[in-house]
Scaffold this motif. Sequence first.
Motif, short mmCIF file in Angstrom:
data_model
loop_
_atom_site.label_atom_id
_atom_site.label_comp_id
_atom_site.label_asym_id
_atom_site.label_seq_id
_atom_site.Cartn_x
_atom_site.Cartn_y
_atom_site.Cartn_z
N MET A 151 0.83 -1.20 0.00
CA MET A 151 0.00 0.00 0.00
C MET A 151 0.86 1.25 0.00
O MET A 151 2.03 1.20 0.35
N LEU A 152 0.26 2.37 -0.37
CA LEU A 152 0.98 3.63 -0.29
C LEU A 152 0.98 4.11 1.16
O LEU A 152 0.04 3.83 1.91
N PRO A 153 2.01 4.83 1.58
CA PRO A 153 2.05 5.34 2.95
C PRO A 153 0.85 6.26 3.22
O PRO A 153 0.36 6.93 2.30
N PRO A 154 0.37 6.29 4.48
CA PRO A 154 -0.76 7.16 4.81
C PRO A 154 -0.47 8.60 4.42
O PRO A 154 0.65 9.08 4.58
N GLY A 155 -1.45 9.28 3.89
CA GLY A 155 -1.29 10.69 3.52
C GLY A 155 -0.80 10.89 2.11
O GLY A 155 -0.71 12.03 1.63
N GLU A 156 -0.47 9.78 1.42
CA GLU A 156 0.04 9.93 0.06
C GLU A 156 -1.04 9.54 -0.95
O GLU A 156 -1.75 8.54 -0.77
N ARG A 157 -1.16 10.34 -1.99
CA ARG A 157 -2.13 10.03 -3.06
C ARG A 157 -1.47 10.31 -4.41
O ARG A 157 -0.80 11.33 -4.58
N ILE A 158 -1.64 9.39 -5.34
CA ILE A 158 -1.06 9.55 -6.68
C ILE A 158 -2.18 9.52 -7.70
O ILE A 158 -3.04 8.63 -7.68
N TYR A 159 -2.15 10.51 -8.58
CA TYR A 159 -3.04 10.53 -9.74
C TYR A 159 -2.17 10.18 -10.95
O TYR A 159 -1.23 10.92 -11.27
N ALA A 160 -2.46 9.08 -11.64
CA ALA A 160 -1.64 8.68 -12.80
C ALA A 160 -2.50 8.77 -14.06
O ALA A 160 -3.61 8.22 -14.11
N ILE A 161 -1.97 9.46 -15.06
CA ILE A 161 -2.75 9.80 -16.26
C ILE A 161 -2.15 9.09 -17.47
O ILE A 161 -0.95 9.13 -17.71
N GLY A 162 -3.03 8.45 -18.25
CA GLY A 162 -2.61 7.70 -19.44
C GLY A 162 -2.32 8.59 -20.64
O GLY A 162 -2.23 9.81 -20.54
N GLU A 179 -10.51 18.40 -12.78
CA GLU A 179 -11.16 17.41 -11.89
C GLU A 179 -10.23 17.05 -10.74
O GLU A 179 -10.67 16.86 -9.60
N ILE A 180 -8.94 16.91 -11.04
CA ILE A 180 -7.98 16.56 -9.98
C ILE A 180 -7.87 17.69 -8.96
O ILE A 180 -7.86 17.46 -7.75
N ARG A 181 -7.81 18.93 -9.44
CA ARG A 181 -7.77 20.07 -8.51
C ARG A 181 -9.02 20.09 -7.63
O ARG A 181 -8.94 20.37 -6.42
N ALA A 182 -10.17 19.79 -8.23
CA ALA A 182 -11.42 19.78 -7.45
C ALA A 182 -11.38 18.65 -6.41
O ALA A 182 -11.81 18.83 -5.26
N ASP A 183 -10.84 17.50 -6.80
CA ASP A 183 -10.74 16.37 -5.88
C ASP A 183 -9.80 16.71 -4.72
O ASP A 183 -10.09 16.42 -3.55
N LEU A 184 -8.69 17.38 -5.04
CA LEU A 184 -7.74 17.77 -3.99
C LEU A 184 -8.34 18.81 -3.05
O LEU A 184 -8.05 18.82 -1.86
N ALA A 185 -9.19 19.68 -3.60
CA ALA A 185 -9.85 20.68 -2.75
C ALA A 185 -10.88 20.02 -1.85
O ALA A 185 -11.03 20.39 -0.67
N CYS A 242 -4.95 16.09 0.84
CA CYS A 242 -4.05 15.08 1.39
C CYS A 242 -2.67 15.70 1.52
O CYS A 242 -2.36 16.71 0.89
N ARG A 243 -1.85 15.08 2.37
CA ARG A 243 -0.56 15.66 2.76
C ARG A 243 0.42 15.65 1.59
O ARG A 243 1.20 16.56 1.41
#
Length: 224
Positions: free
Chosen positions: A1-12, A27-33, A37-38
């Motif tokens: 798993m990814l460490p707590p507080g970490e989120r990755i958005y991967a784009i094709g 959409e990603i900016r809206a999701d982050l708002a 996440c840290r």
Amino acid sequence: MLPPGERIYAIGDIHGCLDRLRALHAEIRADLAARPCRCASIIHLGDYIDRGPDSAGVVAYLIGCDLPCVNLMGNHEATALAALDGDGAACADWLAYGGDAALRSWGLDPYGPRSTWRLPPAHIAWMRGLRLMHRAGPYLFVHAGIRPGVPIAAQAPEDLLRIRRPFLDSDADHGAIIVHGHTPTRSRRPERHHNRINLDTGAVYGGPLTCGIFEGEGVEFLSV
Ligand SMILES: [Mn+2]
């Protein structure tokens, strides 16, 4: 798993689809708002250019992007760089696989003398600086895939950039979950397997542009 507080958005694969890329970043900016996440990052899996309407615009947009991005190389950028370095076979390949649209987007004539293929130096430097892979937690992010049975540290760049079979048919445990693009899915939806996740939903062929959102042990998908 990814460490707590970490989120990755991967784009094709983007292939000149600047409008889709802007929409997905919005959409990603809206999701982050909505869900701060840290430690967030955006990984682009390569193939920014060729085939689609605005390769030059995609490169300029990403150079100026203020999101925390990791930009990987695709085979289209590798071919373009080889062509611009004077490799004759790469020139023919570039034109055969969508480089004509890319050159036009830079205001250049694809069928003019190759000496007139002068891209902005900052755009070439950006392409040269793209990375082949990125490792995070259980995931390995790479443009095309890996050669099964070869340790990740010993993978050939040409495989990372271009492999299809035997990677796509492999049931092997690769030691990491491979997150990749390069081969558009027939379903135009992301595909999740036990050993790999394909995020190329064929944006330039009428499919959406997709990102995988990786957090903890989970993966979700967002398409525009
Ligand atoms: Mn590709």
